[in-house]
Design an enzyme around this catalytic site. Sequence first.
Site, PDB file in Angstrom:
ATOM      1  N   GLU A 191      38.301 -82.242 -53.378  1.00 57.20           N
ATOM      2  CA  GLU A 191      38.608 -81.558 -54.643  1.00 57.20           C
ATOM      3  C   GLU A 191      40.041 -81.022 -54.672  1.00 57.20           C
ATOM      4  O   GLU A 191      40.725 -81.056 -55.692  1.00 57.20           O
ATOM      5  CB  GLU A 191      37.618 -80.398 -54.857  1.00 57.20           C
ATOM      6  N   GLY A 217      45.359 -78.699 -57.407  1.00 52.97           N
ATOM      7  CA  GLY A 217      45.171 -77.395 -56.759  1.00 52.97           C
ATOM      8  C   GLY A 217      43.780 -76.845 -57.031  1.00 52.97           C
ATOM      9  O   GLY A 217      42.775 -77.429 -56.624  1.00 52.97           O
ATOM     10  N   LYS A 267      48.175 -88.487 -56.574  1.00 54.38           N
ATOM     11  CA  LYS A 267      47.064 -87.818 -57.261  1.00 54.38           C
ATOM     12  C   LYS A 267      46.478 -88.726 -58.345  1.00 54.38           C
ATOM     13  O   LYS A 267      45.262 -88.758 -58.546  1.00 54.38           O
ATOM     14  CB  LYS A 267      47.565 -86.498 -57.859  1.00 54.38           C
ATOM     15  N   GLY A 295      49.460 -73.636 -54.343  1.00 54.35           N
ATOM     16  CA  GLY A 295      49.331 -72.261 -53.848  1.00 54.35           C
ATOM     17  C   GLY A 295      48.100 -72.115 -52.964  1.00 54.35           C
ATOM     18  O   GLY A 295      47.119 -72.858 -53.105  1.00 54.35           O
TER      19      GLY A 295
HETATM   20  P1  NAP Z   1      51.868 -76.264 -44.586  1.00 61.80           P
HETATM   21  O1  NAP Z   1      51.976 -74.910 -45.190  1.00 61.80           O
HETATM   22  O2  NAP Z   1      53.091 -76.995 -44.229  1.00 61.80           O
HETATM   23  O3  NAP Z   1      50.947 -76.115 -43.262  1.00 61.80           O
HETATM   24  C1  NAP Z   1      50.691 -77.187 -42.423  1.00 61.80           C
HETATM   25  C2  NAP Z   1      49.848 -76.716 -41.253  1.00 61.80           C
HETATM   26  O4  NAP Z   1      49.489 -77.842 -40.483  1.00 61.80           O
HETATM   27  C3  NAP Z   1      50.563 -75.739 -40.323  1.00 61.80           C
HETATM   28  O5  NAP Z   1      49.644 -74.782 -39.835  1.00 61.80           O
HETATM   29  C4  NAP Z   1      51.049 -76.637 -39.170  1.00 61.80           C
HETATM   30  O6  NAP Z   1      51.085 -75.987 -37.907  1.00 61.80           O
HETATM   31  C5  NAP Z   1      49.945 -77.678 -39.135  1.00 61.80           C
HETATM   32  N1  NAP Z   1      50.436 -78.975 -38.690  1.00 61.80           N
HETATM   33  C6  NAP Z   1      51.380 -79.743 -39.277  1.00 61.80           C
HETATM   34  N2  NAP Z   1      51.557 -80.885 -38.579  1.00 61.80           N
HETATM   35  C7  NAP Z   1      50.711 -80.819 -37.530  1.00 61.80           C
HETATM   36  C8  NAP Z   1      50.426 -81.672 -36.458  1.00 61.80           C
HETATM   37  N3  NAP Z   1      51.045 -82.845 -36.300  1.00 61.80           N
HETATM   38  N4  NAP Z   1      49.490 -81.299 -35.541  1.00 61.80           N
HETATM   39  C9  NAP Z   1      48.854 -80.108 -35.659  1.00 61.80           C
HETATM   40  N5  NAP Z   1      49.072 -79.247 -36.692  1.00 61.80           N
HETATM   41  C10 NAP Z   1      49.989 -79.607 -37.613  1.00 61.80           C
HETATM   42  O7  NAP Z   1      51.003 -77.238 -45.520  1.00 61.80           O
HETATM   43  P2  NAP Z   1      50.144 -76.839 -46.793  1.00 61.80           P
HETATM   44  O8  NAP Z   1      51.051 -76.529 -47.929  1.00 61.80           O
HETATM   45  O9  NAP Z   1      49.099 -75.854 -46.413  1.00 61.80           O
HETATM   46  O10 NAP Z   1      49.480 -78.263 -47.159  1.00 61.80           O
HETATM   47  C11 NAP Z   1      48.409 -78.785 -46.421  1.00 61.80           C
HETATM   48  C12 NAP Z   1      47.819 -79.985 -47.165  1.00 61.80           C
HETATM   49  O11 NAP Z   1      47.345 -79.559 -48.433  1.00 61.80           O
HETATM   50  C13 NAP Z   1      48.809 -81.116 -47.450  1.00 61.80           C
HETATM   51  O12 NAP Z   1      48.116 -82.338 -47.432  1.00 61.80           O
HETATM   52  C14 NAP Z   1      49.261 -80.808 -48.874  1.00 61.80           C
HETATM   53  O13 NAP Z   1      49.728 -81.955 -49.558  1.00 61.80           O
HETATM   54  C15 NAP Z   1      47.963 -80.316 -49.467  1.00 61.80           C
HETATM   55  N6  NAP Z   1      48.092 -79.462 -50.633  1.00 61.80           N
HETATM   56  C16 NAP Z   1      48.927 -78.389 -50.582  1.00 61.80           C
HETATM   57  C17 NAP Z   1      49.006 -77.547 -51.685  1.00 61.80           C
HETATM   58  C18 NAP Z   1      49.897 -76.339 -51.668  1.00 61.80           C
HETATM   59  O14 NAP Z   1      49.935 -75.625 -52.667  1.00 61.80           O
HETATM   60  N7  NAP Z   1      50.601 -76.041 -50.593  1.00 61.80           N
HETATM   61  C19 NAP Z   1      48.239 -77.812 -52.819  1.00 61.80           C
HETATM   62  C20 NAP Z   1      47.392 -78.926 -52.819  1.00 61.80           C
HETATM   63  C21 NAP Z   1      47.318 -79.737 -51.709  1.00 61.80           C
HETATM   64  P3  NAP Z   1      52.039 -74.722 -37.620  1.00 61.80           P
HETATM   65  O15 NAP Z   1      51.432 -73.585 -38.371  1.00 61.80           O
HETATM   66  O16 NAP Z   1      51.992 -74.546 -36.155  1.00 61.80           O
HETATM   67  O17 NAP Z   1      53.391 -75.107 -38.142  1.00 61.80           O
HETATM   68  N1  HSE Z   2      53.801 -80.155 -53.977  1.00 61.13           N
HETATM   69  C1  HSE Z   2      52.615 -80.147 -54.776  1.00 61.13           C
HETATM   70  C2  HSE Z   2      53.004 -79.795 -56.198  1.00 61.13           C
HETATM   71  C3  HSE Z   2      51.622 -79.132 -54.220  1.00 61.13           C
HETATM   72  O1  HSE Z   2      54.138 -79.363 -56.427  1.00 61.13           O
HETATM   73  O2  HSE Z   2      52.201 -79.980 -57.105  1.00 61.13           O
HETATM   74  C4  HSE Z   2      50.253 -79.262 -54.838  1.00 61.13           C
HETATM   75  O3  HSE Z   2      49.662 -80.489 -54.583  1.00 61.13           O
END
Ligand code: NAP
Ligand code: HSE
Length: 430
Positions: free
Chosen positions: A132, A137, A208, A305
């Site tokens: 989901e 988001g 997406k 977020g």
């Molecule tokens: P993030 O803030 O960059 O956090 C990534 C986490 O994964 C960190 O804890 C990092 O460890 C860990 N990590 C990265 N590479 C690793 C590896 N090779 N081995 C072990 N641990 C690893 O990422 P995020 O924004 O939470 O996004 C996570 C996922 O959700 C992605 O697929 C992104 O596209 C998706 N997503 C994100 C958002 C958003 O708003 N951010 C929204 C929708 C979907 P450390 O803490 O040690 O650095």
């Molecule tokens: N980088 C993505 C965005 C995060 O800006 O929409 C959420 O998937």
Amino acid sequence: MQNTPIQIGLAGFGTVGTGLAQILLHNTEWIGKRLGRGLHIKTVLVQDLNKTRSFIPAPDTRFVDSIDALVDDPDLDIVVELIGGLDKAYEIIAGSLNSGKSVVTANKALLAEKGPELFSLAARKHLGLYYEASVGGGIPIVQTLKESLAGNRIKSLMAILNGTSNYMLSEMSQKQIDYSQALTRAQEKGYAEADPTLDVEGWDAAHKLCVLIRLAYGRDYPLNMLPVQGINTVSVYDIGKAQQFGYVLKLIALVKEQSGSLQAGVFPALVNQDHMLSKVDGPFNAVVLEGNAVGPIMLYGQGAGGLPTGSAVLADIMALVNQNAAYNNTGFLENDLRTANILQPELTVSKHFLRITVQDRPGVLAVLARIMGDQNISIAQLNQTQEAAGQFVPIVLLTHAAQLQQIQSAIQEIDSLEFVQSPTVHYRIL
Ligand code: NAP
Ligand code: HSE
């Protein structure tokens, strides 16, 4: 037995992982009321074990840096993948499914590239692979397509799916800041991917859209066949011109079904200022879709977020815990999705916006009009800013509906003219 907590292995403790853990902490009682049991994060996989963490999920949560600690732990019920990227995330998801654990992921990039393979694996193993949070988001669009609108044929889906691009376009339009300033602000606010080119070149929205096309049509639209254009060439000037004509420039993800074929793409486009998507500002996402029974529907909310995305991840975890029938990962009986019939993008018809930079001298407009006429393109509106005679000036043309291939042929001829200064800027009008 009824009250034994569900054991979760969490890969990734960044924006989304931390958001998920915070919701689990704050809504513990509420979640217990719905599930009849608790959710416990037993293990967290991170990259850097020495990083200071301001928050930990539970006093006994173990932080590890090896994926084996998740994949090989027989006590884990569900693995949640939130590290992003392709190879390692694939190892975690495939490894967890192979060792009998259902998986929740927010990883749209991996799903776009390897979704069909992972869905087949999950089906063979009779396990859940829920996603989901991968699109929109906190917006419940995956469940809406898979369950709530399951009886509808989806005629079209038009969406703003990248919060970073939408935030940047809003800032550029409302605060007159340039592209690079807007990108820096989006990164500072944590909206952008680790590699922000995925956002601004349209790939995040494309990932997406591939996920949504599968859910809406039960067919795979290979990512490498999707026409993708981002906002990286958009200028404040063009945003202003679009506004003058009553339009707002947005990064749009679009799919339509036409006689059994799909027309799809991601591109910046002019949206009429009366259209619902023109009002979607900042990091918000929205999906407007039309079902043949339900009619038009719009879903709107925070597309990025920690808490909004964590909310979607938690919904998947709870759905897996409550699941007592066969897992429904694709929304269709078919788990090996066939490739969609794809309509050639050049054959799509829409209105168009062209900005042509020409030398201001006699006969120029006549040549442009002749080229448009030769391609059977009808001009709807035209604007030229006054400059001293002989200078280069932008001419903005809005056309009536025309086929993309006719517009592309006209642009090719126009850009070869000696009085044209720079490549013509072109957007579709929706
Ligand atoms: P993030 O803030 O960059 O956090 C990534 C986490 O994964 C960190 O804890 C990092 O460890 C860990 N990590 C990265 N590479 C690793 C590896 N090779 N081995 C072990 N641990 C690893 O990422 P995020 O924004 O939470 O996004 C996570 C996922 O959700 C992605 O697929 C992104 O596209 C998706 N997503 C994100 C958002 C958003 O708003 N951010 C929204 C929708 C979907 P450390 O803490 O040690 O650095
Ligand atoms: N980088 C993505 C965005 C995060 O800006 O929409 C959420 O998937």
